[in-house]
Design an enzyme around this catalytic site. Structure first.
Site, PDB file in Angstrom:
ATOM      1  N   GLY A 217       0.840  -1.205   0.000  1.00  0.00           N
ATOM      2  CA  GLY A 217       0.000   0.000   0.000  1.00  0.00           C
ATOM      3  C   GLY A 217       0.862   1.236   0.000  1.00  0.00           C
TER       4      GLY A 217
ATOM      5  N   GLY B  43       2.651   1.131   3.568  1.00  0.00           N
ATOM      6  CA  GLY B  43       3.499   0.013   3.963  1.00  0.00           C
ATOM      7  C   GLY B  43       3.204  -1.241   3.191  1.00  0.00           C
TER       8      GLY B  43
ATOM      9  N   LEU C 134       2.640  -5.655   3.503  1.00  0.00           N
ATOM     10  CA  LEU C 134       2.267  -6.748   4.374  1.00  0.00           C
ATOM     11  C   LEU C 134       2.816  -8.055   3.832  1.00  0.00           C
ATOM     12  CD1 LEU C 134      -0.303  -6.988   6.778  1.00  0.00           C
ATOM     13  CD2 LEU C 134      -0.265  -8.983   5.282  1.00  0.00           C
TER      14      LEU C 134
ATOM     15  N   ASP D  97     -11.052   3.426   9.151  1.00  0.00           N
ATOM     16  CA  ASP D  97     -10.990   3.036   7.730  1.00  0.00           C
ATOM     17  C   ASP D  97     -11.780   1.745   7.538  1.00  0.00           C
ATOM     18  OD1 ASP D  97     -10.299   2.930   5.055  1.00  0.00           O
ATOM     19  OD2 ASP D  97      -8.295   2.130   5.402  1.00  0.00           O
TER      20      ASP D  97
END
Ligand SMILES: Nc1ncnc2c1ncn2[C@@H]1O[C@H](COP(=O)(O)OP(=O)(O)O)[C@@H](O)[C@H]1O
Ligand SMILES: [Mg+2]
Lengths: 272, 197
Positions: free
Chosen positions: A30, A33, A35, A163
């Protein structure tokens, strides 16, 4: 491992260069960051590593401070939620200096994906749809209720997500369908496709708040996300709110506030 | 019964970690004196097993030390004392030693970790050396480091207090004992990961 494109294109944090029984997999990339899926302590314990690389355009001292604050804020919220019984991943380890947070791997798929698969698999012709309608909706309604109750528990804890979308919820594969350590899709009967616990993830924008306004905005964001990503399930959002109300005592005031927030949203879109 | 060599996912390749578990130890006072006197032959993490719930918890503490060591963030003199402190959910080092380290007279069951970092040119004791040394100086009965053995040592009243598990809603909702224990372990590991930060 070091030769796979995911590992050379974006250098992983140092920890992921250490020996493990399986190579880390880059799951998502993203703006803030990345994952990775890797393993925690034992080969059969998958985990998620959320990494916020340093931003070269930011001043190094500021960058380190921001990264540290964000990693710790997310970890603290997860800890608080987990203790209060809100369905979220457990935190396994944090390295706020290196910019990562390691947490329990939730085996399943984003709710967004599951709903779309489920809707997409419905009969095409209108007649067949009408026929299938009543039997069809039960699993979807039940999923809406689980979503509402997860949010109710979250808000009860004094946390707002910030979010809330169907991408930031994972429908956990029921235990009997789990096959440890693999991301592969198990064939699941249609009737069971929407089964499993709803686990909330991505608390990067979460805050501790008990404000009705903040809570209402959480619901509004989800409602809007629902309308745009699952228009065929939009009318079912009422089920989310119903079960939210059953889980959370202060819900009525939040739902009143939601009316205001919707109104403002409508005005804004009329102006824009 | 011998020393166990631990293998852990994502441990730095230079680390070798040995583990042992002794029950009914009668010379904890002697062991404590060696630590206080900084006797170089006694570079071990001595953990009071009554404040431990599972093997996973011990591995977790070890992993956390490897993680902070990587970025030069040890809060205590060395990796062994750091293991004891990394079992704590808080920042108070003296309290961590008191709770998870050995207390003369009280501590009977001791989990021991020996961390060796294989640096080039340095003389590294073998697993046999370590085991011989432990057998000679720890006066107790060696048992394997398993959940079953740890179970017999756990003082749950203490654990619940140390990790603030009393009244945790997450535990109250769980009916079966095994499930509740698993969730307690998860909450413990989560609070160790935060270190009171
Ligand atoms: N604990 C987890 N278990 C399994 N998958 C996860 C977990 N956390 C995140 N993911 C996956 O990685 C994606 C990105 O993670 P997220 O926390 O949402 O980061 P971002 O802030 O970049 O959106 C999620 O949409 C989800 O698919
Ligand atoms: Mg996300």
């Amino acid at each position: 491992m070091s030769n796979s494109p995911a590992m050379t294109e974006f250098p992983p944090p140092q920890i992921l260069t250490y020996p493990a029984s399986s190579a880390p997999v880059l799951i998502a990339q993203g703006a803030e960051g990345r994952l990775y899926k890797t393993t925690y302590l034992l080969p059969d314990q998958p985990c998620a590593l959320k990494y916020r690389p340093s931003k070269p355009y930011r001043h190094p001292i500021l960058d380190a401070r921001l990264t540290r604050a964000r990693i710790l804020a997310e970890a603290r919220v997860l800890q608080r939620c987990r203790r209060e019984g809100v369905p979220v991943p457990a935190v396994y380890a944090t390295n706020e200096k290196a910019g990562w947070l390691m947490m329990e791997w939730v085996d399943g798929a984003p709710v967004r994906q599951r709903i779309n698969e489920w809707l997409g698999a419905r009969p095409d012709t209108e007649a067949a749809q009408v026929e299938a309608q009543s039997a069809d909706q039960t699993p979807l309604i039940s999923l809406m209720q689980r979503i509402g109750s997860a949010i109710g528990r979250l808000h009860r804890t004094g946390v707002v997500h910030g979010d809330l979308t169907t991408s930031n919820m994972i429908l956990q594969r029921p235990k009997e369908h789990q096959h440890n350590g693999h991301t592969g899709e198990g064939a699941m009967e249609k009737g069971k496709a929407l089964e499993g616990h709803v686990v909330l993830i991505d608390f990067g924008l979460a805050t501790q708040s008990s404000s009705e306004e903040d809570r209402a905005v959480d619901l509004y964001v989800l409602e809007r996300a629902f309308g745009s990503t699952h228009p065929r399930a939009e009318e079912l959002f009422e089920q989310v709110l119903q079960s939210y109300k059953e889980t959370f005592k202060q819900a009525p005031a939040v739902l009143r506030k939601l009316e205001d927030v919707r109104m403002r949203g409508r005005k804004r879109s009329m102006l824009g | 019964m011998t020393l166990e060599t631990l293998t852990l996912e994502l441990l730095p390749p230079t680390w070798r970690v040995h583990a042992a578990f002794f029950k009914g130890v009668v010379n904890s006072e002697f062991l404590q004196e060696q630590l206080l006197g900084r006797n170089a032959e006694f570079e071990y993490a001595f953990i009071d097993a009554s404040a431990i719930v599972s093997r996973q918890q011990v591995l977790s503490a070890l992993f956390n030390v490897a993680v902070v060591a990587e970025t030069g963030g040890l809060q205590t003199p060395n990796v062994h004392s750091e293991v004891v402190c990394s079992l704590s959910p808080g920042k108070n080092i003296a309290e961590a030693y008191r709770r998870w380290g050995i207390t003369p007279g009280t501590t009977k069951d001791i989990i021991i970790l020996k961390i060796l970092t294989l640096e080039p040119k340095s003389e590294c004791p073998t697993a046999d050396d370590v085991w011989t040394h432990l057998r000679k100086h720890v006066d107790g009965r060696p048992v394997p480091l398993t959940d079953d053995e740890i179970d017999g040592s756990t003082d749950w009243a203490k654990v619940r207090k140390y990790y603030k598990l009393n009244g945790a809603p997450a535990l109250e909702g769980i009916q079966d004992d095994a499930g509740r224990k698993k969730e307690a372990e998860t909450l413990i590991i989560t609070s160790m990961a935060l270190r009171g930060l």
